[in-house]
Design an enzyme around this catalytic site. Structure first.
Site, PDB file in Angstrom:
ATOM      1  N   TYR A 147       0.835  -1.207   0.000  1.00 16.87           N
ATOM      2  CA  TYR A 147       0.000   0.000   0.000  1.00 16.87           C
ATOM      3  C   TYR A 147       0.870   1.257   0.000  1.00 16.87           C
ATOM      4  O   TYR A 147       0.705   2.148  -0.825  1.00 16.87           O
ATOM      5  CB  TYR A 147      -0.900  -0.022   1.231  1.00 16.87           C
ATOM      6  CG  TYR A 147      -1.923   1.094   1.285  1.00 16.87           C
ATOM      7  CD1 TYR A 147      -2.882   1.242   0.281  1.00 16.87           C
ATOM      8  CD2 TYR A 147      -1.953   1.998   2.346  1.00 16.87           C
ATOM      9  CE1 TYR A 147      -3.831   2.261   0.339  1.00 16.87           C
ATOM     10  CE2 TYR A 147      -2.905   3.010   2.415  1.00 16.87           C
ATOM     11  CZ  TYR A 147      -3.839   3.144   1.406  1.00 16.87           C
ATOM     12  OH  TYR A 147      -4.779   4.140   1.466  1.00 16.87           O
ATOM     13  N   ARG A 188     -10.201  -2.055  10.284  1.00 21.37           N
ATOM     14  CA  ARG A 188      -9.701  -0.788  10.830  1.00 21.37           C
ATOM     15  C   ARG A 188     -10.214  -0.590  12.248  1.00 21.37           C
ATOM     16  O   ARG A 188     -11.208  -1.185  12.663  1.00 21.37           O
ATOM     17  CB  ARG A 188     -10.090   0.377   9.926  1.00 21.37           C
ATOM     18  CG  ARG A 188      -9.159   0.441   8.735  1.00 21.37           C
ATOM     19  CD  ARG A 188      -9.387   1.661   7.908  1.00 21.37           C
ATOM     20  NE  ARG A 188     -10.402   1.423   6.914  1.00 21.37           N
ATOM     21  CZ  ARG A 188     -10.490   2.116   5.775  1.00 21.37           C
ATOM     22  NH1 ARG A 188      -9.631   3.056   5.503  1.00 21.37           N
ATOM     23  NH2 ARG A 188     -11.441   1.862   4.913  1.00 21.37           N
ATOM     24  N   GLY A 209      -1.478  -0.100  23.221  1.00 19.55           N
ATOM     25  CA  GLY A 209      -2.478   0.948  22.936  1.00 19.55           C
ATOM     26  C   GLY A 209      -1.925   2.354  23.044  1.00 19.55           C
ATOM     27  O   GLY A 209      -2.677   3.327  22.988  1.00 19.55           O
ATOM     28  N   ARG A 213      -3.135   7.832  16.669  1.00 20.09           N
ATOM     29  CA  ARG A 213      -3.701   8.159  15.354  1.00 20.09           C
ATOM     30  C   ARG A 213      -4.539   9.418  15.561  1.00 20.09           C
ATOM     31  O   ARG A 213      -4.964   9.725  16.676  1.00 20.09           O
ATOM     32  CB  ARG A 213      -4.614   7.037  14.825  1.00 20.09           C
ATOM     33  CG  ARG A 213      -3.925   5.722  14.513  1.00 20.09           C
ATOM     34  CD  ARG A 213      -2.958   5.826  13.351  1.00 20.09           C
ATOM     35  NE  ARG A 213      -2.418   4.516  12.971  1.00 20.09           N
ATOM     36  CZ  ARG A 213      -1.324   3.964  13.505  1.00 20.09           C
ATOM     37  NH1 ARG A 213      -0.644   4.593  14.452  1.00 20.09           N
ATOM     38  NH2 ARG A 213      -0.907   2.789  13.073  1.00 20.09           N
TER      39      ARG A 213
END
Ligand code: UDP
Length: 312
Positions: A147, A188, A209, A213
């Site tokens: 990607y 996602r 965690g 983002r």
């Protein structure tokens, strides 16, 4: 009334279908092209009776001609880590051959062109937040490379058509975006957490965690695309929300919005998972007058109905 005709490749995808809606609202006639590998025809069901809308089942990795258009929006590509891992070669072809073919359409008809690129061009970034001038830190042979490198190549082809063929091009670097029409199983983080919370299952946080983002609600993202489409900006522009969350904070936000009693569990961090990602949107602010308005909690609430129905 705007009588322009726009092509949206990947028009049956999450972002592509929202873009079709926005272009129709702007007065365009729209042709959505999609091979339905990861896009879903059901994302366009509501446009069935719209006379200015047309769907063409086209694989853009082969040469194609959708008829005369004034604007090409090239959005076709698997885009979630799960999807592009499953369809690695198709992802590389969409970014390479598909980009040539989309640009050939723009060149042939003298159409303007906007391509969806990605924050993955920055890889696991060593600069923070990421400005458009940062060249990135990408593993060219890792599992995400199908990607990341496809999109970097997409940008290179786009700039080449601009330089050598004078195609009027634009590049949007998209950061994590969420909202209605995301596929429940695309892997996602937002659809995963929403699905798990609504089913009362544990929320699977990868790693500890602490990776970050920044999440942009779909209506903000589409507004950014439209502003970029109307601008003369040829270089890449970050279109993303600059408010950064850890994945653990995102999980807690989903629990609060859904009112779920689910617990959080921890799973292994995927290889090459970027540790931090946050756009510097100075360029979008100053050149496009754009900035996102929808906060994460609000956006998750706006998405709740859709995810409830999708979970069934
Ligand atoms: N993630 C997670 N649990 C999940 C899905 C994703 O903790 O069920 C994490 C993933 O490891 C990454 C972040 O959430 O750090 C965003 O992942 P996503 O696949 O949404 O997009 P990416 O930004 O990695 O392309």
């Amino acid at each position: 009334m705007n009588r322009q005709r726009a092509l949206v490749t990947g028009g049956a995808g999450f972002l592509g279908s929202h873009l079709c809606d926005a272009l129709l609202a702007e007065g365009y006639s729209v042709v959505a092209a999609d091979n339905l590998l990861t896009g879903k025809r059901s994302n366009l069901d509501h446009l069935r009776n719209e006379t200015r809308f047309e769907f063409q089942e086209i694989d853009i990795t082969e040469p194609f001609d959708c008829g005369e258009v004034n604007y090409v929006f090239h959005f076709a590509s698997p885009a979630s880590p799960v999807d592009y891992a499953l369809h690695g070669i198709a992802t590389l072809k969409a970014g390479s051959q598909g980009t040539f073919h989309a640009l050939d359409i723009a060149h042939k008809y003298g159409a303007k062109y906007l391509v969806s690129s990605t924050s993955e061009c920055y890889g696991d970034p060593l600069e923070h937040p990421q400005k458009e001038t940062y060249w990135g830190n990408v593993n060219s042979i890792g599992p995400r490379s199908v990607y990341d490198e496809a999109k970097r190549f997409t940008e290179a082809v786009t700039m080449a058509y601009h330089r050598y063929h004078q195609v009027d091009t634009r590049i949007a670097r998209i950061f994590n975006t969420y909202g209605p029409r995301m596929q429940l199983n695309d892997g996602r983080v937002v659809p995963n957490f929403m699905k798990q919370a609504l089913r009362g299952e544990d929320l699977t946080v990868y790693g500890d965690g602490s990776q970050t983002r920044s999440f942009c609600y779909v209506s903000d993202e589409i507004d950014g695309f439209l502003r970029l489409a109307k601008s003369p900006e040829h270089g890449p522009v970050n279109i993303g929300n600059p408010t950064e969350f850890t994945i653990l904070e995102c999980a807690r936000c989903v629990l609060a919005v859904t009112g779920s009693k689910s617990k959080i569990c921890y799973e292994a961090l995927p290889q090459d998972d970027p540790k931090q990602r946050c756009p510097d949107i100075t360029k979008a602010r100053t050149r496009l007058g754009w900035e996102p308005k929808v906060e994460l909690e609000t956006g998750l609430r706006l998405s709740l109905d859709y995810f409830r129905k999708a979970v069934g």
